[in-house]
Scaffold this active site. Structure first.
Site, PDB file in Angstrom:
ATOM      1  CG  HIS A 114      -8.856  23.445  11.812  1.00 21.13           C
ATOM      2  ND1 HIS A 114      -9.134  22.467  12.740  1.00 21.13           N
ATOM      3  CD2 HIS A 114      -8.164  22.840  10.813  1.00 21.13           C
ATOM      4  CE1 HIS A 114      -8.632  21.319  12.311  1.00 21.13           C
ATOM      5  NE2 HIS A 114      -8.041  21.522  11.155  1.00 21.13           N
ATOM      6  CG  LEU A 149     -14.677  17.947  12.139  1.00 18.81           C
ATOM      7  CD1 LEU A 149     -14.985  18.516  13.511  1.00 18.81           C
ATOM      8  CD2 LEU A 149     -14.055  16.571  12.255  1.00 18.81           C
ATOM      9  CG  ASP A 150     -12.194  21.158  11.745  1.00 17.22           C
ATOM     10  OD1 ASP A 150     -12.558  21.967  12.619  1.00 17.22           O
ATOM     11  OD2 ASP A 150     -11.572  20.111  12.006  1.00 17.22           O
ATOM     12  CD  GLN A 178       2.071  34.658  12.161  1.00 16.98           C
ATOM     13  OE1 GLN A 178       1.328  35.513  11.695  1.00 16.98           O
ATOM     14  NE2 GLN A 178       3.229  34.967  12.731  1.00 16.98           N
TER      15      GLN A 178
HETATM   16  C1  GAR Z   1      -5.318  26.051  18.605  1.00 14.90           C
HETATM   17  O1  GAR Z   1      -4.199  25.678  17.863  1.00 14.90           O
HETATM   18  C2  GAR Z   1      -6.577  25.919  17.761  1.00 14.90           C
HETATM   19  O2  GAR Z   1      -6.362  26.259  16.420  1.00 14.90           O
HETATM   20  C3  GAR Z   1      -6.868  24.450  17.903  1.00 14.90           C
HETATM   21  O3  GAR Z   1      -6.615  24.168  19.254  1.00 14.90           O
HETATM   22  C4  GAR Z   1      -5.594  25.045  19.729  1.00 14.90           C
HETATM   23  C5  GAR Z   1      -6.093  25.726  20.975  1.00 14.90           C
HETATM   24  O4  GAR Z   1      -5.067  26.474  21.564  1.00 14.90           O
HETATM   25  N1  GAR Z   1      -8.210  24.140  17.536  1.00 14.90           N
HETATM   26  C6  GAR Z   1      -8.564  23.026  16.880  1.00 14.90           C
HETATM   27  O5  GAR Z   1      -7.791  22.144  16.602  1.00 14.90           O
HETATM   28  C7  GAR Z   1     -10.049  22.935  16.530  1.00 14.90           C
HETATM   29  N2  GAR Z   1     -10.279  21.930  15.570  1.00 14.90           N
HETATM   30  P1  GAR Z   1      -5.406  27.529  22.697  1.00 14.90           P
HETATM   31  O6  GAR Z   1      -6.260  26.792  23.744  1.00 14.90           O
HETATM   32  O7  GAR Z   1      -4.065  27.883  23.266  1.00 14.90           O
HETATM   33  O8  GAR Z   1      -6.126  28.697  22.095  1.00 14.90           O
END
Ligand code: GAR
Length: 223
Positions: A114, A149-150, A178
């Protein structure tokens, strides 16, 4: 995991799949003893599906819009996941709210990443909200999934600075870089048998974590 034995993963995505790519790359370098059995997306046009195909990983699309309700969708998704018998389920930008039954079925073997320093900024638009609040430090968290959630117990967090001239995109990109470091790290710990979850606490090398392991973006994660 015994030596030479790989942990099998199923990775759930909804979008770009850059975290999926980081996992594929770490495994390809020999840094991560895992085998990705399948990548499952709820969206047909998720770019992560193409990344998976390039890496010769099986892909599946299970579109939530084809199901009458969340319960039936998550029943089908859970059955699909189980058909691969994964040791660990990885949520990598899977942007759907889970049902309690689904979470229960994979308790202790499902991780999420997250883009915030949880418990701050659960939910959506984390970068925008951090900027609006005038935060000087932001980051990302890897946590076990519970039905809050989270809200599940956090294993590892990375902190990144918020620069004066940041906009949402710049900050998101700094955090995402990161994310690509901390997610493979936590998955490796799990694969090595060093991580477990007990109630709402993480056990790391058999010891309960009083708080998440914290990393500054300039640091290399601990082995
Ligand atoms: C990432 O930033 C992840 O942390 C976020 O979605 C993005 C996916 O990027 N997830 C959330 O917000 C979940 N609550 P990616 O498809 O390039 O890995």
């Amino acid at each position: 995991m015994g030596q030479g034995k790989k942990l099998s993963l199923v990775v759930l995505i909804s979008g770009s799949g850059s975290n999926l790519q980081a996992i594929i790359d770490a495994a390809g370098r020999g840094d991560l003893p895992v085998e990705i059995k399948a990548v499952i997306s709820n969206k047909t046009d998720a770019y992560g599906l193409i990344r998976a195909e390039h890496a010769h990983i099986e892909t599946q699309v299970l579109d939530h819009e084809n199901y009458p309700d969340r319960e039936s969708y998550y029943l089908a998704l859970a059955d699909l996941i189980e058909s691969y018998q994964p040791g660990l389920i990885i949520l990598a930008g899977f942007m759907r709210i889970l049902t309690p039954d689904f979470v229960q079925r994979f308790a202790g073997r499902m991780l999420n990443i997250h883009p915030s320093l949880l418990p701050a900024y659960r939910g959506l638009h984390t970068h925008r909200r951090a900027l609006e609040a005038g935060e000087r430090v932001h980051g990302a968290s890897v946590h076990f999934v519970t039905d809050e959630l989270d809200g599940g117990p956090v294993v590892l967090q990375v902190q990144v600075p918020v620069e004066n001239d940041d906009d949402e995109q710049r900050l998101a990109a700094r955090v995402l870089t990161q994310e690509h470091v901390i997610y493979p790290t936590v998955i490796r710990w799990f694969a090595e048998g060093r991580l477990a979850v007990e109630g709402n606490r993480v056990l790391y090398d058999g010891q309960p974590l009083a708080k998440p392991i914290q990393l500054d973006f300039r640091e290399t994660p601990p082995r």
